[in-house]
Design a protein around this motif. Structure first.
Motif, PDB file in Angstrom:
ATOM      1  N   LEU A 218       6.257  -6.340 -33.526  1.00 60.24           N
ATOM      2  CA  LEU A 218       5.503  -6.714 -32.603  1.00 60.24           C
ATOM      3  C   LEU A 218       5.968  -6.480 -30.744  1.00 60.24           C
ATOM      4  CD1 LEU A 218       4.095  -8.907 -34.571  1.00 60.24           C
ATOM      5  CD2 LEU A 218       1.699  -7.483 -33.085  1.00 60.24           C
TER       6      LEU A 218
ATOM      7  N   VAL B  78       1.103  -7.402 -28.264  1.00 61.92           N
ATOM      8  CA  VAL B  78       1.058  -8.555 -28.169  1.00 61.92           C
ATOM      9  C   VAL B  78       0.405  -8.939 -27.543  1.00 61.92           C
ATOM     10  CG1 VAL B  78       2.195 -10.514 -27.450  1.00 61.92           C
ATOM     11  CG2 VAL B  78       3.679  -9.295 -29.269  1.00 61.92           C
TER      12      VAL B  78
ATOM     13  N   ILE C  61       9.459 -11.144 -28.619  1.00 64.38           N
ATOM     14  CA  ILE C  61       8.534  -9.935 -28.533  1.00 64.38           C
ATOM     15  C   ILE C  61       9.863  -8.900 -29.046  1.00 64.38           C
ATOM     16  CG2 ILE C  61       8.011  -8.790 -26.862  1.00 64.38           C
ATOM     17  CD1 ILE C  61       6.122 -10.711 -25.828  1.00 64.38           C
TER      18      ILE C  61
ATOM     19  N   VAL D  57       5.915 -13.919 -30.231  1.00 61.62           N
ATOM     20  CA  VAL D  57       4.998 -13.086 -30.571  1.00 61.62           C
ATOM     21  C   VAL D  57       4.222 -14.247 -31.094  1.00 61.62           C
ATOM     22  CG1 VAL D  57       3.869 -11.851 -32.445  1.00 61.62           C
ATOM     23  CG2 VAL D  57       5.880 -11.147 -31.880  1.00 61.62           C
TER      24      VAL D  57
END
Length: 141
Positions: free
Chosen positions: A24, A29, A87, A49
């Motif tokens: 992600l 996100v 992330i 995330v």
């Protein structure tokens, strides 16, 4: 994604679905937060995330391998988040048939799901359950 999807009849307790790997990034996100109406501040400022984004992607990967009849009912979902995902972190999902009940009038399926990070640490564990209708006489399932 699996080339051929598995039906209820193809499954047995313990059967593993093909694994999935996903990441992600910030754009995904942000798209998730926008779609869910969530505040971006909490996650983007910390570089994290949203946990349910991890759950959604891992369950989506499981469903890419499984075909359920139109009348199937999603009856339960239980997930535990064990650590935050950053992330851009690569995550690996694994799904397996935890329980399959096939009785004369009732068919149920429970699928276990585990997501790990790049270091092999569990990020999420859980299970999801379905009631599967019996096929009509003479029909294939």
């Amino acid at each position: 994604m699996s080339e051929s999807k598995l039906s209820f009849q193809d499954l047995e307790t313990g059967r593993e679905f093909p694994g999935s790997v996903f990441c992600l990034d910030r754009d995904r996100v942000e798209a998730y937060l926008d779609a869910t109406g969530s505040s971006p501040d909490l996650f983007l400022e910390k570089g994290l995330v949203p946990p349910m984004a991890v759950a959604a992607l891992s369950m989506g990967a499981m469903m890419d391998c499984l075909v359920l009849p139109p009348a199937a009912i999603h009856v339960s979902q239980d997930v535990s988040f064990l650590r935050a995902a950053a992330i851009g972190e690569q995550l690996s999902g694994r799904s397996f048939v935890k329980r399959k009940i096939d009785r004369s009038r009732m068919r149920m399926l429970t699928v276990g799901i585990t997501v790990t990070n790049e270091m092999g640490e569990e990020v999420m564990t859980g299970e999801t359950g379905f009631i599967i209708p019996q096929p009509a006489e003479g029909a294939s399932s």
